[in-house]
Scaffold this motif. Sequence first.
Motif, short mmCIF file in Angstrom:
data_model
loop_
_atom_site.label_atom_id
_atom_site.label_comp_id
_atom_site.label_asym_id
_atom_site.label_seq_id
_atom_site.Cartn_x
_atom_site.Cartn_y
_atom_site.Cartn_z
N ASN A 199 -28.33 11.22 45.50
CA ASN A 199 -27.39 11.98 44.60
C ASN A 199 -28.00 12.22 43.25
OD1 ASN A 199 -25.37 12.21 46.51
ND2 ASN A 199 -24.40 10.29 45.92
N GLU A 200 -28.67 11.31 42.61
CA GLU A 200 -29.36 11.57 41.44
C GLU A 200 -30.44 12.43 41.64
OE1 GLU A 200 -31.02 8.70 37.42
OE2 GLU A 200 -31.26 8.09 39.58
N ALA A 201 -31.17 12.16 42.44
CA ALA A 201 -32.21 13.52 42.82
C ALA A 201 -31.71 14.84 42.98
CB ALA A 201 -33.17 12.97 44.10
N ILE A 202 -30.71 14.96 43.73
CA ILE A 202 -29.86 16.29 43.77
C ILE A 202 -29.53 16.98 42.57
CG2 ILE A 202 -27.95 17.48 44.81
CD1 ILE A 202 -28.21 15.54 47.14
N GLN A 203 -29.06 16.27 41.66
CA GLN A 203 -28.41 16.56 40.35
C GLN A 203 -29.74 17.04 39.44
OE1 GLN A 203 -25.19 16.65 39.07
NE2 GLN A 203 -26.31 18.32 37.87
N CYS A 204 -30.86 16.23 39.66
CA CYS A 204 -31.98 16.66 38.95
C CYS A 204 -32.57 17.92 39.46
CB CYS A 204 -33.06 15.43 39.01
SG CYS A 204 -32.63 14.09 37.95
N ILE A 205 -32.54 18.34 40.68
CA ILE A 205 -33.02 19.28 41.42
C ILE A 205 -32.37 20.61 40.89
CG2 ILE A 205 -33.33 20.52 43.66
CD1 ILE A 205 -33.77 17.85 44.79
N GLN A 206 -30.93 20.25 40.90
CA GLN A 206 -30.26 21.27 40.37
C GLN A 206 -30.34 21.66 38.98
OE1 GLN A 206 -26.14 19.80 41.22
NE2 GLN A 206 -26.32 20.50 43.44
N ASN A 207 -30.92 20.71 38.09
CA ASN A 207 -31.05 21.03 36.63
C ASN A 207 -32.56 21.42 36.49
OD1 ASN A 207 -28.48 20.22 35.83
ND2 ASN A 207 -29.18 18.12 35.67
N GLY A 208 -33.33 21.75 37.38
CA GLY A 208 -34.56 22.29 37.29
C GLY A 208 -35.95 21.37 37.39
N VAL A 262 -33.65 16.84 31.58
CA VAL A 262 -34.21 17.90 32.39
C VAL A 262 -33.81 19.24 32.39
CG1 VAL A 262 -34.42 18.70 34.73
CG2 VAL A 262 -34.79 16.24 34.60
N ALA A 263 -32.54 19.45 32.17
CA ALA A 263 -32.07 20.82 32.15
C ALA A 263 -32.33 21.34 30.64
CB ALA A 263 -30.42 20.70 31.74
N LEU A 264 -32.37 20.44 29.47
CA LEU A 264 -33.24 20.59 28.18
C LEU A 264 -34.49 21.12 28.42
CD1 LEU A 264 -32.92 20.71 25.26
CD2 LEU A 264 -33.69 18.42 25.05
N ALA A 265 -35.45 20.38 29.17
CA ALA A 265 -36.81 20.65 29.16
C ALA A 265 -37.02 22.15 30.15
CB ALA A 265 -37.41 19.61 30.12
N ARG A 266 -36.28 22.23 30.96
CA ARG A 266 -36.22 23.50 32.06
C ARG A 266 -35.90 24.58 31.10
NH1 ARG A 266 -39.34 25.10 34.49
NH2 ARG A 266 -39.20 23.50 36.12
N LYS A 267 -34.93 24.52 30.03
CA LYS A 267 -34.58 25.65 29.09
C LYS A 267 -35.87 25.80 28.31
CE LYS A 267 -31.12 27.08 25.90
NZ LYS A 267 -29.83 26.71 25.29
N ILE A 268 -36.34 24.81 27.61
CA ILE A 268 -37.52 25.09 26.51
C ILE A 268 -38.73 25.89 27.26
CG2 ILE A 268 -38.97 23.96 24.95
CD1 ILE A 268 -36.58 21.69 24.35
N ILE A 269 -39.07 25.32 28.33
CA ILE A 269 -40.16 25.80 29.03
C ILE A 269 -40.10 27.31 29.62
CG2 ILE A 269 -41.74 25.13 31.10
CD1 ILE A 269 -41.19 22.07 30.62
N SER A 270 -38.90 27.40 30.09
CA SER A 270 -38.73 28.75 30.55
C SER A 270 -38.61 29.63 29.29
CB SER A 270 -37.46 28.96 31.16
OG SER A 270 -37.26 27.88 32.38
N ASN A 271 -37.91 29.41 28.23
CA ASN A 271 -37.99 30.36 26.97
C ASN A 271 -39.55 30.43 26.49
OD1 ASN A 271 -35.40 30.54 27.16
ND2 ASN A 271 -34.70 28.98 25.67
N VAL A 289 -45.76 24.59 32.26
CA VAL A 289 -45.65 23.17 32.34
C VAL A 289 -44.58 22.83 33.18
CG1 VAL A 289 -44.96 21.17 31.23
CG2 VAL A 289 -46.42 22.79 30.10
N GLN A 290 -44.85 21.94 34.16
CA GLN A 290 -43.91 21.36 35.18
C GLN A 290 -42.80 20.20 34.73
OE1 GLN A 290 -44.21 22.62 39.12
NE2 GLN A 290 -44.50 24.10 37.36
N VAL A 291 -41.69 20.11 35.38
CA VAL A 291 -40.81 19.32 34.58
C VAL A 291 -40.48 18.26 35.54
CG1 VAL A 291 -38.31 18.93 34.24
CG2 VAL A 291 -39.37 21.03 33.30
N GLY A 292 -41.07 16.92 35.30
CA GLY A 292 -40.79 15.72 36.38
C GLY A 292 -39.89 14.66 35.62
#
Length: 247
Positions: A85-94, A51-60, A65-68
């Motif tokens: 807990n897994e969902a919270i981590q994913c939200i924090q990662n974008g 997720v964090a990787l996708a958010r970085k690439i898309i933002s750059n 495009v949304q990240v699911g």
Amino acid sequence: MNIKTYLDSTYLKTAEQAGLSESENEIVVKGFIQEAIDEDFKLIMIRPNMVALARKIISNANSRVQVGTVIDFPDGKSSIEAKLNEAIQCIQNGADELDFVCNYEAFIRGDETLVKEEILKGTQLGLEHNKIVKWIIEVAALDDLQIAKLSALIKNVVIANFKEEAYEAVFVKSSTGFYKTVNNLPNGATVSSIKIMLENASPLPVKAAGGVRTYDEAVRMIQLGVKRIGTSGAKAIANGQASSSQY
């Protein structure tokens, strides 16, 4: 019809499942992310660790495009606390969208109380953070009556606990695409299962995932009433070709 607005371009294989090293699998994921940007798909659906990787690439790329991502994937057996807990981590990662695997085995056993609680708490978490929430019911593991009852259960929890304007942000989704069926039976969305879901989940939207491999099949699903289609062959479908993907 701009079919691309319906397509959630999906890559959910682990490195082991793909027969690749971790670094090789990450290259594949990056390719899917870039393709989603280039093709202007609705969303890229990837594993939580990407997720964090996708958010970085898309933002750059200044892309819309949304990240699911998927939560408790693919079995849905984890505790409610682990899911959250897994969902919270994913939200924090974008992550923009959270596709939870419903504990369909608990549902089959008759433990509707547990299922209702996870639907309530997972949906509440997502909506509080302005995220789209989808509940994967794994239609290949259920008979027609169970598909109808689980779709209705999710709908009823949402209607009882959230305002009407939230309904469009909570989907019922057909499949993980990873369920092991016997005798090569379909493990994803079928016309019959989607019809049952649409009848019993309304007014919640429905996502057809797995098994949609051609443009015509995608159009048929949209004509039935689905609002999203999950596929790892999004580019082929958008270009009117048949996808060789298994999801």
